[in-house]
Enzyme design. Structure first.
Site, PDB file in Angstrom:
ATOM      1  N   LYS A 140       0.830  -1.197   0.000  1.00  0.00           N
ATOM      2  CA  LYS A 140       0.000   0.000   0.000  1.00  0.00           C
ATOM      3  C   LYS A 140       0.872   1.258   0.000  1.00  0.00           C
ATOM      4  CE  LYS A 140      -4.126  -1.854   0.178  1.00  0.00           C
ATOM      5  NZ  LYS A 140      -5.064  -1.605   1.278  1.00  0.00           N
ATOM      6  N   GLN A 148      -1.442 -12.387  10.423  1.00  0.00           N
ATOM      7  CA  GLN A 148      -1.759 -12.167   9.022  1.00  0.00           C
ATOM      8  C   GLN A 148      -0.447 -12.048   8.267  1.00  0.00           C
ATOM      9  OE1 GLN A 148      -4.087  -8.970  10.243  1.00  0.00           O
ATOM     10  NE2 GLN A 148      -2.593  -7.371   9.810  1.00  0.00           N
ATOM     11  N   ASP A 191      -3.011  -6.189   0.521  1.00  0.00           N
ATOM     12  CA  ASP A 191      -1.634  -6.462   0.945  1.00  0.00           C
ATOM     13  C   ASP A 191      -1.556  -7.479   2.080  1.00  0.00           C
ATOM     14  OD1 ASP A 191      -2.891  -4.698   2.697  1.00  0.00           O
ATOM     15  OD2 ASP A 191      -1.046  -3.615   3.197  1.00  0.00           O
ATOM     16  N   ASP A 251      -3.729  -8.263  17.334  1.00  0.00           N
ATOM     17  CA  ASP A 251      -4.536  -7.587  16.328  1.00  0.00           C
ATOM     18  C   ASP A 251      -5.734  -8.454  15.947  1.00  0.00           C
ATOM     19  OD1 ASP A 251      -4.583  -5.203  14.503  1.00  0.00           O
ATOM     20  OD2 ASP A 251      -4.557  -6.772  12.970  1.00  0.00           O
ATOM     21  N   ASN A 252      -6.929  -7.888  16.069  1.00  0.00           N
ATOM     22  CA  ASN A 252      -8.167  -8.544  15.620  1.00  0.00           C
ATOM     23  C   ASN A 252      -8.306  -9.992  16.093  1.00  0.00           C
ATOM     24  OD1 ASN A 252      -9.285  -6.349  14.140  1.00  0.00           O
ATOM     25  ND2 ASN A 252      -7.864  -6.755  12.474  1.00  0.00           N
ATOM     26  N   GLU A 276      -7.116  -6.592  20.902  1.00  0.00           N
ATOM     27  CA  GLU A 276      -7.565  -5.444  20.115  1.00  0.00           C
ATOM     28  C   GLU A 276      -8.817  -5.883  19.364  1.00  0.00           C
ATOM     29  OE1 GLU A 276      -7.969  -3.019  16.432  1.00  0.00           O
ATOM     30  OE2 GLU A 276      -7.258  -5.094  16.492  1.00  0.00           O
ATOM     31  N   TYR A 316       1.077   4.154   6.654  1.00  0.00           N
ATOM     32  CA  TYR A 316       1.461   4.015   5.247  1.00  0.00           C
ATOM     33  C   TYR A 316       2.632   4.903   4.848  1.00  0.00           C
ATOM     34  CZ  TYR A 316      -3.203   2.029   5.474  1.00  0.00           C
ATOM     35  OH  TYR A 316      -4.298   1.282   5.842  1.00  0.00           O
TER      36      TYR A 316
END
Length: 594
Positions: free
Chosen positions: A246, A306, A341, A377-378, A406, A518
């Site tokens: 990204k 991920q 991504d 994360d998640n 999170e 980013y």
């Protein structure tokens, strides 16, 4: 235990989560109120005790309970070690106390009590587990007793405070009932009381054209500690994928020098157990962890399950991922959003159990590097059984490891994550702005059953969330939300930029424009209008007042103005008490009566 034996009922245990399916959470070294409803048929007196021990040990510690009201009993218990523990209850009919109360009533009414006194002698003779002192006391009472003595004097001797204390220690426990064994996990204090500062290490060089390093972060440690924080949390520090990288503001057309999102983990340089080469190496990371500890800071890492499309796992373990009918790998989606991504792993089918082992080993790898706190994360998009297994595996070896969930999702899902092992959780605090919203939400968190397994961490902002309230409230709004986050909760956090009231949004969204997710950023935290002094004050109050440590001690008070939130915190002994009045209106002064 036979059904006929369970004459004393034990129910309504406050530290029993889903019938004992999950462990209640306490803090090692903190005194905790253990409560249960305990009662029996008829009018007999009863007594009760709590038993607790560290899991894997043989000996129980007994703490006698005290009657509160309406058949509610309580014991104050301290779980000394950061470890898994076990808890149970004993309850029994107390024949001696029943006898003492009944005879006192008869004596007061002028009734004869000769037979009752003989019954009392037999109760005293029945002591089973008396030590030498108690045995000698009972023998003396019986030896001094005689049928020719005045009844009142005999009763006074048999029911003296010394006799009552001895019988409480060693009288037979009639109709003894034992409750099932319940699991307890005693976290270290940082799970319940911590102040987090979040940063992206790559943006710490001071130059938007130069990628930051761990050495740059080391130079920022005095600043973070001076603000009063004790946890320094990094977004992912791993290699970033090049495939579908990204660009600025989440664009699909990156420039040649765009660094990509740190959440697109993995490239030819390595995956979750590797370090982005521009940040440094393991030697410099070790120096950073050591330097952080020297400044009174713990390092927390982001654990994001991920992968970038060029993560080594995709080549080495294709069975861990989902593939589309045309043979392409399926990137992450949350329709209509797409994350080109990022690729998600698949936890079942061919991935079980090797993927589970690999993810556990990633956490253990970083634990060995000195990291004991992980922001995940998640986690709500991954299976509950995996988390229960993985967290249990890690904490059985390293009980001092803390996991922060999170998870901004449905309430029951967030609470389930707390049950399966997460020591902290993100919360809805970010979107609770009005007085009614804050009171309702905090009352739920501090008084309902979830307080025994879900500890909120009140982040005022995150790299992903630029709250609407802060976008339009100016400097005053940042001070309001800081005060609320730091004083309502035991755990709270700020993402860097908060101290300079950074709130420029992507139009119409709760996202930061020119987000450092980013791109590289250079921050001037001393620019005019900063609120560093406010942050220092809040953290000073937190550190110097014991009342601030236990968020369940929160109480709301009347303030007859919907823009003013009044609340206080105190220690159990009331030796430390703080009263707060926060003006929720960032645009105007408010007056109120209370």
């Amino acid at each position: 235990m036979r059904l006929a034996d369970a004459r004393v009922a034990i129910e309504g245990v406050n530290l029993e989560i889903d019938g004992g399916r999950f462990a209640a959470k306490v803090v090692a070294g903190w005194e905790v109120a253990v409560e249960a409803d305990i009662f029996c048929d008829g009018h007999d007196s009863i007594d009760a005790a709590v038993l607790h021990r560290q899991r894997g040990t043989d000996d129980w510690t007994e703490v006698r309970m005290e009657f509160l009201v309406n058949d509610r009993w309580q014991a104050r218990v301290t779980f000394a070690e950061n470890a898994f523990h076990e808890l149970t209850f004993l309850a029994w009919r107390d024949l001696y106390t029943t006898w003492r109360k009944e005879v006192a009533k008869k004596l007061a009414a002028g009734q004869k009590i000769d037979l009752e006194l003989e019954e009392g002698r037999r109760l005293l003779q029945s002591v089973e587990t008396a030590g030498a002192e108690d045995r000698a006391l009972v023998d003396r009472i019986l030896g001094e007793d005689g049928a020719d003595q005045e009844a009142g004097a005999r009763f006074a001797r048999m029911s003296s405070p010394e006799a009552v204390a001895a019988m409480k220690r060693c009288a037979p426990r009639t109709n003894l009932t034992c409750y099932k064994i319940l699991p307890i996990f005693a976290d270290r204090e940082a799970a319940a009381f911590s102040a987090w500062y979040e940063m992206m290490p790559r943006s710490q060089s001071g130059d938007p054209e130069r990628h930051g390093t761990f050495d740059d972060v080391i130079r920022k440690l005095p600043y973070v500690r001076d603000l009063g924080f004790d946890v320094l949390y990094f977004t992912p520090i791993h290699p970033i994928g090049r495939v579908n990288r990204k660009g600025r503001n989440n664009s699909l057309t990156p420039g040649p020098d765009d660094p990509g999102s740190p959440y697109a983990i993995g490239s030819e340089e390595g995956g979750h157990d590797a370090i982005h080469p521009e940040l440094g190496d393991f030697e410099s990371f070790g120096r950073l962890v050591e330097a952080a500890h020297a400044h009174g800071l713990e390092v927390a890492l982001d654990f994001a399950i991920q992968c970038a499309p060029d993560h080594p796992w995709i080549r080495e373990h294709p069975e861990w991922f989902d593939w589309r009918p045309d043979g392409t790998i399926k990137f992450a989606e949350n329709p209509p959003k797409k994350y080109e991504d990022i690729v998600n792993v698949h936890f079942y089918r061919g991935a079980l159990p090797e993927l589970w082992y690999a993810l556990r080993d990633v956490v253990l790898f970083w634990v060995e590097k000195g990291v004991k706190i992980f922001r995940v994360d998640n986690p709500h998009t991954k299976p509950f059984p995996f988390w229960e297994w993985m967290i249990g595996e890690v904490q059985s070896q390293h009980p001092d490891v803390i996991f922060l969930a999170e998870a901004f999702t449905r309430p029951k899902v967030m609470k389930r994550l707390g049950k399966v092992g997460y020591g902290q959780s993100y919360s809805y605090f970010t979107w609770r702005n009005t007085k009614a919203e804050l009171i309702d939400y905090l009352t739920e968190l501090t008084t309902e059953e979830c307080r025994h397994y879900m500890r909120p961490n009140f982040f005022a902002n995150t790299p992903d969330i630029n709250p609407v309230y802060l976008q339009h409230s100016g400097r005053a709004g940042f001070r309001v939300r800081l005060a609320l986050a730091a004083t309502l909760g035991g755990n709270y956090g700020l993402y860097n930029g908060y101290e300079i009231c950074e709130a420029t949004p992507v139009p119409g969204k709760e996202e930061y424009f020119n987000s450092e997710k980013y791109q590289l950023r250079a921050w001037d935290f001393d620019q005019p209008g900063h609120i560093q002094d406010d942050i220092r004050l809040m953290n000073h109050i937190r550190r110097t007042h014991p009342a601030m440590r236990d968020f369940t001690r929160l109480r709301f008070y009347d303030a007859h103005n919907d823009s003013v939130l009044a609340y206080g915190k105190s220690t159990e002994d009331k030796q430390d008490f703080l009263l707060f009045h926060v003006n929720l209106d960032p645009h105007a002064a408010q007056t109120f009566e209370f």
